[in-house]
Design an enzyme around this catalytic site. Structure first.
Site, PDB file in Angstrom:
ATOM      1  N   GLU A  27       0.826  -1.209   0.000  1.00 13.94           N
ATOM      2  CA  GLU A  27       0.000   0.000   0.000  1.00 13.94           C
ATOM      3  C   GLU A  27       0.860   1.258   0.000  1.00 13.94           C
ATOM      4  O   GLU A  27       0.531   2.258  -0.650  1.00 13.94           O
ATOM      5  CB  GLU A  27      -0.937  -0.017   1.218  1.00 13.94           C
ATOM      6  CG  GLU A  27      -2.033  -1.058   1.119  1.00 13.94           C
ATOM      7  CD  GLU A  27      -2.755  -1.297   2.430  1.00 13.94           C
ATOM      8  OE1 GLU A  27      -3.882  -1.839   2.400  1.00 13.94           O
ATOM      9  OE2 GLU A  27      -2.195  -0.964   3.500  1.00 13.94           O
ATOM     10  N   ASP A  61      -5.496  -5.760  11.695  1.00 16.89           N
ATOM     11  CA  ASP A  61      -6.539  -5.328  12.634  1.00 16.89           C
ATOM     12  C   ASP A  61      -6.039  -5.406  14.072  1.00 16.89           C
ATOM     13  O   ASP A  61      -6.351  -4.543  14.904  1.00 16.89           O
ATOM     14  CB  ASP A  61      -7.788  -6.199  12.479  1.00 16.89           C
ATOM     15  CG  ASP A  61      -8.385  -6.135  11.088  1.00 16.89           C
ATOM     16  OD1 ASP A  61      -8.307  -5.052  10.476  1.00 16.89           O
ATOM     17  OD2 ASP A  61      -8.922  -7.152  10.625  1.00 16.89           O
TER      18      ASP A  61
END
Length: 487
Positions: free
Chosen positions: A208, A275
């Site tokens: 990313e 997460d």
């Protein structure tokens, strides 16, 4: 940065953390089975199902991790009026310390990801989803619900590209949250990071980061440069780049970059590890733990969950154990050669940390030693102990010494939280090792004067400091040995 044992002691504080979570919530369905043959209908494996499991994914997995850590989570998201949406609401309601605030949209399809796993290997993933497009009214409702949480100092935006944070939705929420005084953490998606402008912290992975900047991000130097570009371009407070097997890079707006190597011993499934990182960061920051320490805790948490199969979570007890195990492993790694010590020292100094050096025989560790080392550590960021070898002690103290061999003495010293490295030297004085390491502060007991401290003149020659520490009265190894012989 605080030491692992100190961070472990802070884990119970996470139970007081208040975190608001906004973003894409979904279901992760896992189908576990065995494969023993290929289908006669097509060249695909036949899976004999043994077990099925449904857990919260996406933003829901952030909430799960916050819950298992003992933190309090307010969860704001959007689901469809369908079976998947009902199951998401049910699972959120079952989470301890979780307050779901879910918007239902008719005709919307709730996201469900089904993974088929055999022998710990994922065979296929089946996705059921539809891109969400929120009305202006729904976005206003989302923003209002987000900032209507004055008791929560930290806001997490978990963007999985399903529509809750698409367009300018994320930017509207960030602006409102910052005005309300919240610390905003973003788990980003896509290449347009202008949507996250003004966030306190974003956490891209290496791919990313590459896509968002168009840069090559292979080396640490390239990764740091890409992170700094994002910080400057989008007015971010910090970027934490997760680098899979290479750990994390923490880059802040004004401070030095910190590389946290991966601590994972075994990797079975990376699903949901990001997460876990976000949840641990959020909970730690919410209770006032500094960013670098929060990132260290998150790095340890990630090492635990990737050793589990499925979208896993970490409990507070597991995090405490992970930090304490790390402390034990660090104790083993603290005993180094002069060459390895030099590499560590230069790395610490490049990060702006003050390195201190003290030395001694430390034959029978007593309260005087412990106090000296604790006070020495308080004066610097990193403390190195030069330890006389067995041969050196014999020459200095006589043929009956040392009582403990150099490895035993090293292990005892390395177990102390005040000590960062132990270096054994064979010379009668530590001058040679001091000249190699060039510490910022040279430390000895106050029974010396600056002029009699070995290496003082050399350290002062490049602007270093010599510090003298008051000793505990009536405490010495020689005195203890005499008492033992007299007994």
């Amino acid at each position: 940065m605080q030491r692992p044992d100190e961070l472990a002691a802070l884990v119970p504080k996470l139970q007081t953390a208040q975190v608001t979570c906004v973003g894409d919530v979904m279901l992760d369905r896992f189908v576990y089975g065995d494969v023993s043959r290929i289908s006669p209908e097509a060249p695909v494996p036949v899976v004999l199902v043994k077990q099925e499991l449904v857990v919260l994914g996406g933003l829901g997995n952030v909430a799960r991790n916050l819950s298992t850590l003992g933190a309090n989570a307010s969860v704001i998201s959007v689901v469809g009026q369908d079976e998947g949406g009902r199951e998401i609401r049910h699972l959120l309601n079952e989470l301890p310390n979780c307050a779901p605030d879910i918007i239902e949209i008719p005709q919307h399809t709730s996201t469900i990801k089904t993974r088929c796993i055999a022998s710990s290997q994922q065979i296929v993933r089946i996705d059921r989803e539809a891109q969400l497009c929120l009305s202006e009214k729904a976005v206003d409702d989302l923003v209002a619900r987000t900032i209507d949480k004055p008791e929560t100092p930290v806001l997490v935006l978990s963007d999985y590209g399903k529509g809750v944070l698409s367009g300018q939705n994320a930017q509207q929420i960030i602006v409102a949250a910052r005005q309300a005084g919240q610390f905003v953490i973003v788990d980003p998606k896509g290449t347009d990071y202008s949507r996250y402008r003004g966030a306190n912290l974003i956490k891209p992975n290496r791919l990313e980061l590459c896509q968002a900047t168009g840069r090559t991000v292979n080396s640490n130097v390239e990764i740091i440069a890409a992170c700094r570009e994002l910080i400057e371009k989008f007015d971010l407070g910090a970027v934490i780049a997760t680098l899979s097997e290479r750990g994390m890079m923490v880059v802040t707006k004004n401070g030095p970059a910190i590389h946290l190597p991966s601590e994972a011993r075994e990797v079975f499934d990376v699903s949901g590890a990001g997460d876990t990182v976000i949840a641990t960061l959020a909970a730690a920051i919410a209770v006032g733990i500094p960013l670098a320490d929060a990132a260290y805790m998150a790095n340890r948490a990630a090492a635990v969950v990737v050793a589990k199969v499925g979208t896993a979570t970490i409990s507070a007890a597991e995090l405490v154990r992970a930090l304490r195990v790390e402390d034990v492993s660090q104790a083993e790694e603290k005993i180094v050669t002069a060459t390895n010590a030099l590499e560590r020292v230069r790395s610490w100094q490049r990060m702006g940390e003050r390195v201190g050096f003290t030395n001694g025989c430390f034959d029978l560790l007593h309260p005087g030693h412990v106090t000296l080392l604790a006070q020495s550590a308080a004066k610097v960021d990193r403390l190195i102990v030069g330890l006389n070898s067995d041969d050196s002690v014999k020459r200095l103290k006589g043929p009956t010494r040392p009582i403990q061999n150099e490895m035993s003495r090293s292990i005892v010293l390395a177990a102390l939280s005040s000590v960062d490295l132990v270096v054994i030297f064979n010379e009668d004085t530590p001058l040679e090792i001091i000249q190699q390491l060039r510490p910022d502060v040279l430390i000895k007991g106050a029974d010396y004067t600056v002029s009699t401290v070995v290496g003082a003149e050399f350290v002062q020659s490049y602007g270093g400091e010599v510090a003298l520490i008051d000793l505990v009265p009536q405490q010495s190894t020689t005195r203890l040995v005499k008492q033992i012989h007299a007994a």
